[in-house]
Write an enzyme that holds these catalytic residues in place. Structure first.
Site, mmCIF file in Angstrom:
data_model
loop_
_atom_site.group_PDB
_atom_site.id
_atom_site.type_symbol
_atom_site.label_atom_id
_atom_site.label_comp_id
_atom_site.label_asym_id
_atom_site.label_seq_id
_atom_site.Cartn_x
_atom_site.Cartn_y
_atom_site.Cartn_z
ATOM 1 N N ASP A 105 1.097 -1.259 -0.022
ATOM 2 C CA ASP A 105 0.136 0.049 0.162
ATOM 3 C C ASP A 105 0.715 1.339 -0.040
ATOM 4 O O ASP A 105 1.927 1.312 0.630
ATOM 5 C CB ASP A 105 -1.003 0.078 1.390
ATOM 6 C CG ASP A 105 -1.857 -1.012 1.275
ATOM 7 O OD1 ASP A 105 -2.287 -1.617 0.333
ATOM 8 O OD2 ASP A 105 -2.366 -1.364 2.252
HETATM 9 N N1 URA Z 1 -1.603 -5.935 3.550
HETATM 10 C C1 URA Z 1 -1.812 -4.641 3.811
HETATM 11 O O1 URA Z 1 -3.142 -4.344 4.372
HETATM 12 N N2 URA Z 1 -1.307 -3.896 2.936
HETATM 13 C C2 URA Z 1 0.000 -4.102 2.407
HETATM 14 O O2 URA Z 1 0.566 -3.426 1.685
HETATM 15 C C3 URA Z 1 0.411 -5.524 2.433
HETATM 16 C C4 URA Z 1 -0.254 -6.597 3.066
#
Ligand code: URA
Length: 241
Positions: A105
Site C-alpha cells: 500500500d
Molecule cells: N496487507 C496490507 O494491508 N497492506 C499491504 O501493503 C500489504 C499487506
C-alpha cells in the site's frame, strides 16, 4: 527456438504470462506486422518480429531485484499520480523492465521484489506455492494473547477466511502493540483488514521478508540484486528444480 507467444512476451519482460495472455487476446500484439490473438501461437525466436505498438520485443537478461519501498510511494510503474510519487523514480537506473511481484500500500513500506521473470513472479504471488510474506506491524491498542489466539485460527473477511501462517506479539509501544504476521496470499489490504476486523487498526506496516528473502539493512529507497544464494533459495522454495 520455437516457443509460445505468451512465453515470448514474458521472457521479453513485458509482463507475467497471465497478463501476456490478456494483451494478446486484446489484439495488442503483432507478429511480423499481423495481429495475433492466440496466446499459444508458435513464434520462431530467430525469425519472427514480435511487437506491441512501436516497441519491437527482444528477450532480456533476467533480473531479480529487491527494493526497500519507503512510505508514501505508490507501487506502480506509472508516473506520479495525484501528486503521489511512485517507485518508478527509485528504479530508474535498472535498464531491464522489471515489475513488482506483489504490491505494498501507499502508506506501507519495506520489501518489494521486482523481476522480469514472469514465472518466478507468478509463483511468488500464487497461494499454491505457500511463500510466506512476513510483516512487522504496529496496531492501535493493547492486543492480548487471547485475542491473538483467536486471530491465529483465522478471521472471516468479506472475501473469505484470512488465516495467517503465523502471528506473534513482539512487544508494546506506548498503548499500542507491535506484532509479526505472515500470510502466503496477497489479497488487497489483507493485513490491515485482518487487524481492523479484530478491532485493532493498523498504524504502521512494513514487509520484512518474502520466503527466504529478507529486507535486512537495505537502506530506505534503495534497491539491490539478489545474491546467487538468495536466488537459488527463492527458486527452491518455489518448486523450481
Ligand atoms: N496487507 C496490507 O494491508 N497492506 C499491504 O501493503 C500489504 C499487506
Amino acid at each position: 527456438m520455437i516457443i509460445r507467444l505468451n512465453r515470448y512476451l514474458s521472457i521479453c519482460g513485458v509482463s507475467s504470462r497471465r497478463k501476456a495472455d490478456r494483451l494478446i487476446e486484446d489484439g495488442r500484439v503483432r507478429v511480423n506486422g499481423v495481429i495475433v490473438r492466440e496466446p499459444g501461437y508458435r513464434v520462431d525466436t530467430d525469425k519472427d518480429r514480435v511487437s506491441i505498438g512501436r516497441r519491437v520485443l527482444k528477450p532480456q537478461k533476467k533480473r531479480y531485484v529487491i527494493l526497500n519501498k519507503p512510505r508514501l510511494y505508490l507501487t506502480s510503474l506509472g508516473d506520479e499520480r495525484d501528486g503521489k510519487r511512485s517507485i518508478r523514480e527509485l528504479i530508474r537506473d535498472i535498464p531491464e523492465r522489471v515489475y513488482p511481484a506483489g504490491r505494498l500500500d501507499y502508506d506501507a513500506e519495506g520489501l518489494l521484489m521486482l523481476t522480469n521473470d514472469g514465472e518466478v513472479a507468478n509463483r511468488i504471488l500464487h497461494p499454491r506455492y505457500k511463500l510466506p510474506k512476513v510483516y512487522l506491524t504496529l496496531v492501535k491498542g493493547a492486543l492480548s494473547s487471547d485475542v491473538l489466539e483467536k486471530g491465529a485460527f483465522g478471521i472471516k473477511l468479506e472475501d473469505g477466511l484470512a488465516r495467517p501462517d503465523w502471528i506473534k506479539i513482539l512487544g508494546k509501544k506506548n498503548d499500542n502493540t507491535v506484532l509479526e504476521i505472515a500470510f502466503h496470499e496477497g489479497r488487497k489490504h489483507l493485513v490491515k483488514r485482518f487487524f481492523k476486523s479484530m478491532g485493532y487498526p493498523v498504524l504502521r506496516l512494513k514487509r520484512v521478508a518474502i520466503g527466504p528473502i529478507r529486507l535486512g539493512n537495505l537502506p530506505r529507497g534503495k534497491w539491490r540484486d539478489l545474491t546467487p544464494e538468495e536466488l537459488e533459495a527463492l527458486k527452491r522454495s518455489l518448486g523450481f528444480k
